[in-house]
Design a protein around this motif. Structure first.
Motif, PDB file in Angstrom:
ATOM      1  N   ARG A  23       0.826  -1.202   0.000  1.00  0.00           N
ATOM      2  CA  ARG A  23       0.000   0.000   0.000  1.00  0.00           C
ATOM      3  C   ARG A  23       0.870   1.266   0.000  1.00  0.00           C
ATOM      4  NH1 ARG A  23      -2.874  -1.270   3.980  1.00  0.00           N
ATOM      5  NH2 ARG A  23      -1.853  -0.030   5.602  1.00  0.00           N
ATOM      6  N   GLN A  24       1.931   1.277   0.807  1.00  0.00           N
ATOM      7  CA  GLN A  24       2.802   2.448   0.856  1.00  0.00           C
ATOM      8  C   GLN A  24       3.558   2.636  -0.467  1.00  0.00           C
ATOM      9  OE1 GLN A  24       5.300   2.052   4.337  1.00  0.00           O
ATOM     10  NE2 GLN A  24       3.747   2.948   5.670  1.00  0.00           N
ATOM     11  N   THR A  25       3.900   1.549  -1.097  1.00  0.00           N
ATOM     12  CA  THR A  25       4.569   1.639  -2.399  1.00  0.00           C
ATOM     13  C   THR A  25       3.612   2.180  -3.459  1.00  0.00           C
ATOM     14  OG1 THR A  25       5.992  -0.242  -1.826  1.00  0.00           O
ATOM     15  CG2 THR A  25       5.853   0.369  -4.159  1.00  0.00           C
ATOM     16  N   ALA A  26       2.383   1.723  -3.412  1.00  0.00           N
ATOM     17  CA  ALA A  26       1.382   2.173  -4.382  1.00  0.00           C
ATOM     18  C   ALA A  26       1.059   3.652  -4.203  1.00  0.00           C
ATOM     19  CB  ALA A  26       0.108   1.339  -4.254  1.00  0.00           C
ATOM     20  N   SER A  27       1.075   4.123  -2.953  1.00  0.00           N
ATOM     21  CA  SER A  27       0.738   5.523  -2.677  1.00  0.00           C
ATOM     22  C   SER A  27       1.937   6.456  -2.851  1.00  0.00           C
ATOM     23  CB  SER A  27       0.207   5.657  -1.248  1.00  0.00           C
ATOM     24  OG  SER A  27       1.229   5.383  -0.297  1.00  0.00           O
ATOM     25  N   GLY A  28       3.122   5.894  -3.001  1.00  0.00           N
ATOM     26  CA  GLY A  28       4.310   6.720  -3.170  1.00  0.00           C
ATOM     27  C   GLY A  28       5.028   7.034  -1.879  1.00  0.00           C
ATOM     28  N   GLN A  29       4.499   6.582  -0.747  1.00  0.00           N
ATOM     29  CA  GLN A  29       5.184   6.796   0.525  1.00  0.00           C
ATOM     30  C   GLN A  29       6.499   6.033   0.575  1.00  0.00           C
ATOM     31  OE1 GLN A  29       1.399   5.815   2.883  1.00  0.00           O
ATOM     32  NE2 GLN A  29       2.489   7.223   4.236  1.00  0.00           N
ATOM     33  N   LEU A  30       6.532   4.920  -0.111  1.00  0.00           N
ATOM     34  CA  LEU A  30       7.703   4.060  -0.145  1.00  0.00           C
ATOM     35  C   LEU A  30       8.102   3.852  -1.598  1.00  0.00           C
ATOM     36  CD1 LEU A  30       9.294   2.685   2.153  1.00  0.00           C
ATOM     37  CD2 LEU A  30       7.976   0.596   1.720  1.00  0.00           C
ATOM     38  N   LYS A  31       9.374   3.966  -1.891  1.00  0.00           N
ATOM     39  CA  LYS A  31       9.866   3.813  -3.261  1.00  0.00           C
ATOM     40  C   LYS A  31      10.638   2.506  -3.393  1.00  0.00           C
ATOM     41  CE  LYS A  31       8.689   8.161  -4.095  1.00  0.00           C
ATOM     42  NZ  LYS A  31       7.586   8.564  -4.990  1.00  0.00           N
ATOM     43  N   ARG A  32      10.378   1.803  -4.487  1.00  0.00           N
ATOM     44  CA  ARG A  32      11.182   0.614  -4.793  1.00  0.00           C
ATOM     45  C   ARG A  32      12.414   1.091  -5.539  1.00  0.00           C
ATOM     46  NH1 ARG A  32      11.932  -3.104  -8.942  1.00  0.00           N
ATOM     47  NH2 ARG A  32      12.210  -5.285  -8.295  1.00  0.00           N
ATOM     48  N   LEU A  33      13.569   1.103  -4.857  1.00  0.00           N
ATOM     49  CA  LEU A  33      14.786   1.689  -5.391  1.00  0.00           C
ATOM     50  C   LEU A  33      15.550   0.724  -6.293  1.00  0.00           C
ATOM     51  CD1 LEU A  33      15.927   3.457  -2.113  1.00  0.00           C
ATOM     52  CD2 LEU A  33      14.689   4.454  -4.041  1.00  0.00           C
ATOM     53  N   PRO A  40      12.333   5.878   1.440  1.00  0.00           N
ATOM     54  CA  PRO A  40      11.324   6.944   1.434  1.00  0.00           C
ATOM     55  C   PRO A  40      11.408   7.878   0.226  1.00  0.00           C
ATOM     56  CG  PRO A  40      13.074   7.477   2.960  1.00  0.00           C
ATOM     57  CD  PRO A  40      13.356   6.088   2.479  1.00  0.00           C
ATOM     58  N   ASP A  41      12.541   7.903  -0.470  1.00  0.00           N
ATOM     59  CA  ASP A  41      12.660   8.762  -1.646  1.00  0.00           C
ATOM     60  C   ASP A  41      13.531   8.054  -2.677  1.00  0.00           C
ATOM     61  OD1 ASP A  41      15.566   9.999  -1.756  1.00  0.00           O
ATOM     62  OD2 ASP A  41      14.989  10.001   0.352  1.00  0.00           O
ATOM     63  N   ASP A  42      13.447   8.532  -3.913  1.00  0.00           N
ATOM     64  CA  ASP A  42      14.200   7.894  -4.981  1.00  0.00           C
ATOM     65  C   ASP A  42      15.280   8.825  -5.535  1.00  0.00           C
ATOM     66  OD1 ASP A  42      12.552   9.703  -6.169  1.00  0.00           O
ATOM     67  OD2 ASP A  42      11.634   8.299  -7.590  1.00  0.00           O
ATOM     68  N   SER A  43      15.878   9.619  -4.659  1.00  0.00           N
ATOM     69  CA  SER A  43      16.982  10.487  -5.053  1.00  0.00           C
ATOM     70  C   SER A  43      18.180   9.625  -5.448  1.00  0.00           C
ATOM     71  CB  SER A  43      17.373  11.410  -3.899  1.00  0.00           C
ATOM     72  OG  SER A  43      17.865  10.640  -2.804  1.00  0.00           O
ATOM     73  N   PHE A  44      19.158  10.274  -6.080  1.00  0.00           N
ATOM     74  CA  PHE A  44      20.344   9.533  -6.484  1.00  0.00           C
ATOM     75  C   PHE A  44      21.054   8.955  -5.263  1.00  0.00           C
ATOM     76  CE2 PHE A  44      24.915   9.265  -7.335  1.00  0.00           C
ATOM     77  CZ  PHE A  44      24.910   8.427  -8.441  1.00  0.00           C
ATOM     78  N   ALA A  45      21.136   9.727  -4.173  1.00  0.00           N
ATOM     79  CA  ALA A  45      21.802   9.254  -2.964  1.00  0.00           C
ATOM     80  C   ALA A  45      21.102   8.012  -2.412  1.00  0.00           C
ATOM     81  CB  ALA A  45      21.842  10.358  -1.909  1.00  0.00           C
ATOM     82  N   ALA A  46      19.766   8.038  -2.410  1.00  0.00           N
ATOM     83  CA  ALA A  46      19.005   6.884  -1.907  1.00  0.00           C
ATOM     84  C   ALA A  46      19.204   5.679  -2.820  1.00  0.00           C
ATOM     85  CB  ALA A  46      17.530   7.242  -1.804  1.00  0.00           C
ATOM     86  N   ARG A  47      19.190   5.913  -4.126  1.00  0.00           N
ATOM     87  CA  ARG A  47      19.386   4.820  -5.080  1.00  0.00           C
ATOM     88  C   ARG A  47      20.786   4.239  -4.942  1.00  0.00           C
ATOM     89  NH1 ARG A  47      20.247   4.272 -10.847  1.00  0.00           N
ATOM     90  NH2 ARG A  47      20.801   6.461 -11.017  1.00  0.00           N
ATOM     91  N   LEU A  48      21.748   5.107  -4.666  1.00  0.00           N
ATOM     92  CA  LEU A  48      23.122   4.663  -4.486  1.00  0.00           C
ATOM     93  C   LEU A  48      23.238   3.769  -3.245  1.00  0.00           C
ATOM     94  CD1 LEU A  48      26.042   4.968  -5.544  1.00  0.00           C
ATOM     95  CD2 LEU A  48      26.274   6.945  -4.030  1.00  0.00           C
ATOM     96  N   GLN A  49      22.662   4.232  -2.139  1.00  0.00           N
ATOM     97  CA  GLN A  49      22.715   3.438  -0.911  1.00  0.00           C
ATOM     98  C   GLN A  49      21.979   2.116  -1.075  1.00  0.00           C
ATOM     99  OE1 GLN A  49      21.485   5.739   2.523  1.00  0.00           O
ATOM    100  NE2 GLN A  49      22.653   7.522   1.856  1.00  0.00           N
ATOM    101  N   ALA A  50      20.860   2.148  -1.779  1.00  0.00           N
ATOM    102  CA  ALA A  50      20.097   0.918  -2.004  1.00  0.00           C
ATOM    103  C   ALA A  50      20.897  -0.074  -2.839  1.00  0.00           C
ATOM    104  CB  ALA A  50      18.781   1.244  -2.699  1.00  0.00           C
ATOM    105  N   THR A  51      21.602   0.435  -3.830  1.00  0.00           N
ATOM    106  CA  THR A  51      22.414  -0.433  -4.688  1.00  0.00           C
ATOM    107  C   THR A  51      23.480  -1.155  -3.883  1.00  0.00           C
ATOM    108  OG1 THR A  51      22.051   0.977  -6.622  1.00  0.00           O
ATOM    109  CG2 THR A  51      24.002  -0.445  -6.653  1.00  0.00           C
ATOM    110  N   PHE A  52      24.091  -0.440  -2.948  1.00  0.00           N
ATOM    111  CA  PHE A  52      25.153  -1.059  -2.149  1.00  0.00           C
ATOM    112  C   PHE A  52      24.629  -2.137  -1.204  1.00  0.00           C
ATOM    113  CE2 PHE A  52      28.039   1.937  -3.879  1.00  0.00           C
ATOM    114  CZ  PHE A  52      29.305   1.423  -3.656  1.00  0.00           C
ATOM    115  N   ARG A  53      23.329  -2.143  -0.971  1.00  0.00           N
ATOM    116  CA  ARG A  53      22.759  -3.225  -0.169  1.00  0.00           C
ATOM    117  C   ARG A  53      22.790  -4.552  -0.926  1.00  0.00           C
ATOM    118  NH1 ARG A  53      19.806  -1.721   4.221  1.00  0.00           N
ATOM    119  NH2 ARG A  53      20.315  -3.863   4.791  1.00  0.00           N
TER     120      ARG A  53
END
Length: 283
Positions: A23-33, A40-53
């Motif tokens: 539900r949070q992903t569908a509403s935009g509260q949560l982003k699938r990076l 919570p956001d899909d900025s480059f910094a967030a995408r970068l940190q997600a990638t390193f996971r």
């Protein structure tokens, strides 16, 4: 909602049900990076940190991405470039370019929440693999922004001995100069050197009769009183044009010969530039 990227399994373990995540992903509260990682956001910094996971142990940001994190990136790509130890198993991740390296990254640093190769390593790696006309501006920008010192580049390029492109990188490190103020000035300087001409001095100050610095030229040969200017968009401003005309008249009256070049000259007629400057130096 988590404040930093988390794996799907971590969200479930923290008490978020599958329905809440959906539900949070569908509403935009949560982003699938990236696959299996949300934030919570899909900025480059967030995408970068997600990638390193999802990357293997020992991975660090490098090349274009590392240069950008250190403040001297000159690439518009949104791809994430990482360095991984040779033989690492790296998952296929959209938008991620993994560079396997037999050369260990010395003293990685933490930047934007991820491990990153030092600025000197990023600069030398790029100087090895980019075309010469793109590589020197990177080295100049690295020095200009204070990301590292000239001796750091020299030490790093020596560490790369035997690797592909190191001869190019070694020569460009010798030419690197923090005084160049833009990409085109660096390229114009390299064009002249590659054309067999003496290396011009960047940001050359011309003094008045009292010895006080009065006008600054993009490039020049001080003893020959030859100035070279790159005309970019800023020179189209009316007030700037008036200033330039006044400066041109003063320089000409004091024995300076100045030539102006544009992007068309630099990228379409490079031989014309070399021939023009060669004629000035011979006369």
């Amino acid at each position: 909602m988590p404040e930093e990227p988390h794996r799907y399994s971590e969200l479930l373990a923290a008490g978020h049900s599958r329905e809440v995540v959906r539900r949070q992903t569908a509403s935009g509260q949560l982003k699938r990076l990236t696959r299996g990682v949300y934030g919570p956001d899909d900025s480059f910094a967030a995408r970068l940190q997600a990638t390193f996971r999802r990357l293997p142990y020992g991975a660090v940001a490098g090349f274009h991405t590392g240069a950008g994190l250190h403040g001297f990136g000159m690439s518009g790509t949104r791809d994430i470039h990482v360095i991984v130890p040779a033989g690492s198993v790296v998952p296929q991740i959209a938008g991620v370019v993994a560079h396997e390296s037999v050369l260990p990254v010395r003293d990685p640093v933490l930047v934007a929440g991820v491990p990153c190769a030092p600025a000197s390593r990023c600069a030398v790696d790029l100087a090895r693999v980019l075309p010469r006309m793109d590589a020197l501006p990177v080295l100049d920008a690295c020095l200009r922004g204070g990301a590292c010192r000239r001796e750091d580049l020299a030490s790093e390029v020596a560490w790369h001995s035997g690797l592909r492109g190191v001869c190019q990188a070694r020569r460009l490190v010798q030419l690197a100069d923090p005084r160049s103020e833009c990409r085109q000035e660096s390229q114009l300087r390299l064009l002249l050197v590659d054309g067999g001409l003496p290396c011009p001095e960047p940001q050359l100050w011309v003094p008045d009769e009292a010895g006080v610095p009065l006008y600054r030229l993009d490039l020049g040969y001080r003893r020959r009183r030859i100035g070279l200017e790159y005309d970019g968009a800023s020179h189209l401003d009316r007030e700037r044009l008036r200033h330039d005309r006044s400066r041109m008249n003063w320089l000409a009256a004091h024995g300076w010969r100045v030539r102006y070049f544009t992007d068309r000259d630099l990228y379409r007629h490079p031989r014309h530039i070399v021939a023009t400057v060669a004629d000035l130096l011979r006369s």
